[in-house]
Design an enzyme around this catalytic site. Sequence first.
Site, PDB file in Angstrom:
ATOM      1  CD  GLN A   1      -5.085  12.303  14.914  1.00 51.61           C
ATOM      2  OE1 GLN A   1      -5.284  11.794  13.811  1.00 51.61           O
ATOM      3  NE2 GLN A   1      -5.955  13.125  15.479  1.00 51.61           N
TER       4      GLN A   1
ATOM      5  CD  GLU B   1     -12.857   9.383  25.105  1.00 51.86           C
ATOM      6  OE1 GLU B   1     -13.766   8.640  24.714  1.00 51.86           O
ATOM      7  OE2 GLU B   1     -12.452  10.376  24.456  1.00 51.86           O
TER       8      GLU B   1
ATOM      9  CB  CYS C   1      -0.926  -0.011   1.216  1.00 54.34           C
ATOM     10  SG  CYS C   1      -1.967   1.460   1.341  1.00 54.34           S
TER      11      CYS C   1
ATOM     12  CB  CYS D   1     -12.036  14.043  11.826  1.00 55.17           C
ATOM     13  SG  CYS D   1     -13.388  13.226  12.719  1.00 55.17           S
TER      14      CYS D   1
END
Length: 550
Positions: free
Chosen positions: A290, A340, A166, A415
């Site tokens: 990330q 969270e 990839c 995002c």
Amino acid sequence: MKQHRSVPVAKGNIYTIDILRLGSSGEGVGRYENFTVFVRGALPGETVQAKVDVVKKQYATAILQDIVTPSPQRMEPQCPVYAQCGGCQLQHMSYDGELLEKQGQVRDALERIGHLTGIDVLPTLGAATPWEYRNKMQFPTAAAKGKAVVGCYAAGSHRVIEVASCAIQKAGNNDILRIVRQWMNDYGVPAYNEQTHTGVVRHVMGRVGVRTGELMVCLVTAQTDVPHTAELITMLREELPNLTSVVQNINTRRTNVILGPETKVLYGTPTIHDSIGPLTFNISAQSFFQVNSEQAQRLYETALEFADLQGHETVADVYCGTGTITLFLAQKAKKVYGIEIVAPAIRDAVKNAADNGVTNAEFILGDAVEKLPELIESGVRPDVIVLDPPRAGCGEPVLAAIAQSQPKRVVYVSCNPATLARDLAYLNDHGYQPVKVQPVDMFPRTHHVETVVLLGRELEKSREHVYLDYEPSKEIDLPGGATYSEIKQWIQAEYDLKVSSLYVAQVKQKHGIVERECYNKPKSENAKQPKCPPEKEAAIEAALKHFKMI
């Protein structure tokens, strides 16, 4: 009775279509007889021929047949299976063109969805290279002609496309992909079958510590017992000198969710390490981290810059995940609270804070809808609130709690431009207006774009600007005139625009209507006032004419 227009295209027919922009999934958006048609693989500025395959009342989708007029941004894709694979969407576009389109995508969402006009969207922060950036790989498996196939799903399907290597993965992940596929074929370890719920290996996951070089291999399996794992470990160790961890994640459910609840170590340690800036993080198979380590540092540095911390502030980091942004903020803040809802993420955050010697960060497990108001009710008054929600954006109760707590600044990391625009519109209506909008390209060659937005209260948006929204306590009602409130209400009703009293004052002054000498002047000589955008100036002038004031 309202007449419905007829749809000008039919399934199976080929049409010549002018492409105007990119859609949210990277497809070309064009018009045929003023009817919207989505064409995958087409670029803005192109004229294409496309065969319609789906027709709806408001739009159609079509398959690209021929490019009549190509875009100067068109290029040959680097990946040999790009046309079949659904992992990337923009390899046929130059990287400079991609960055411009992502800037436009954010601007378009703010204007079209958020109805926020006149906001300067900064140029997209691009990557040093748009290739070989992903530190995490998770590829599904399938069987074809008695062989194991490992790769990506074809666009819009669960059909696995074989991927030899990839182009956007780190080299270590491509090595893991090759070795595990060879092991499955050499030892006859069957791939999972979604339809029959049989087979062993569901997904192959790889993780690379970009700055440490450490490698993790995670086999996601449909059963607890996996044959020939000793042989797999031998093969991996022989070819990967930086192999740090081999784990098995067990997912026995009929589900599209990749990871199951149980993970066990087959070799090495349960985690690998990576660093972003001065901070080091433990990364398990389940950890959120990330996927682009290099760009993550630019993203977090931008969020830290926008927070403008001087060392005495209290900060709330809502949707803090494993605490990456929280710990960046803690370097400059007096105290940071991370909220969270995912328990493993909070455990990782606590450990990451301890490992980095951070003592001024406190993590709270729970839903931000409940925990943020509880934090505020306990007496904590955040000077800055940072948001980094999932793609669905923030719930309205969270946004309401933010507005009610009245922080000096809000930093929103997103995002998803669509949900970002929706949430910014809410905050704008409740006293927090966008000051800076910075797109960051975390996912080159795909349609995704990350965005960092600084929002400020109307009276205090930044250190460089003093924003005055003066509302006179005794509004002057001139003959044939109107109050500030009446002018603003009229503009809202006629133009669907919100204007500040400062903008009204500026336009009044321009036309010689001055009630007081200096109420709309900045407090310091170095401060600057925002100038009324042209579309709002036109609306205010229309209102002044309506009320016979000019």
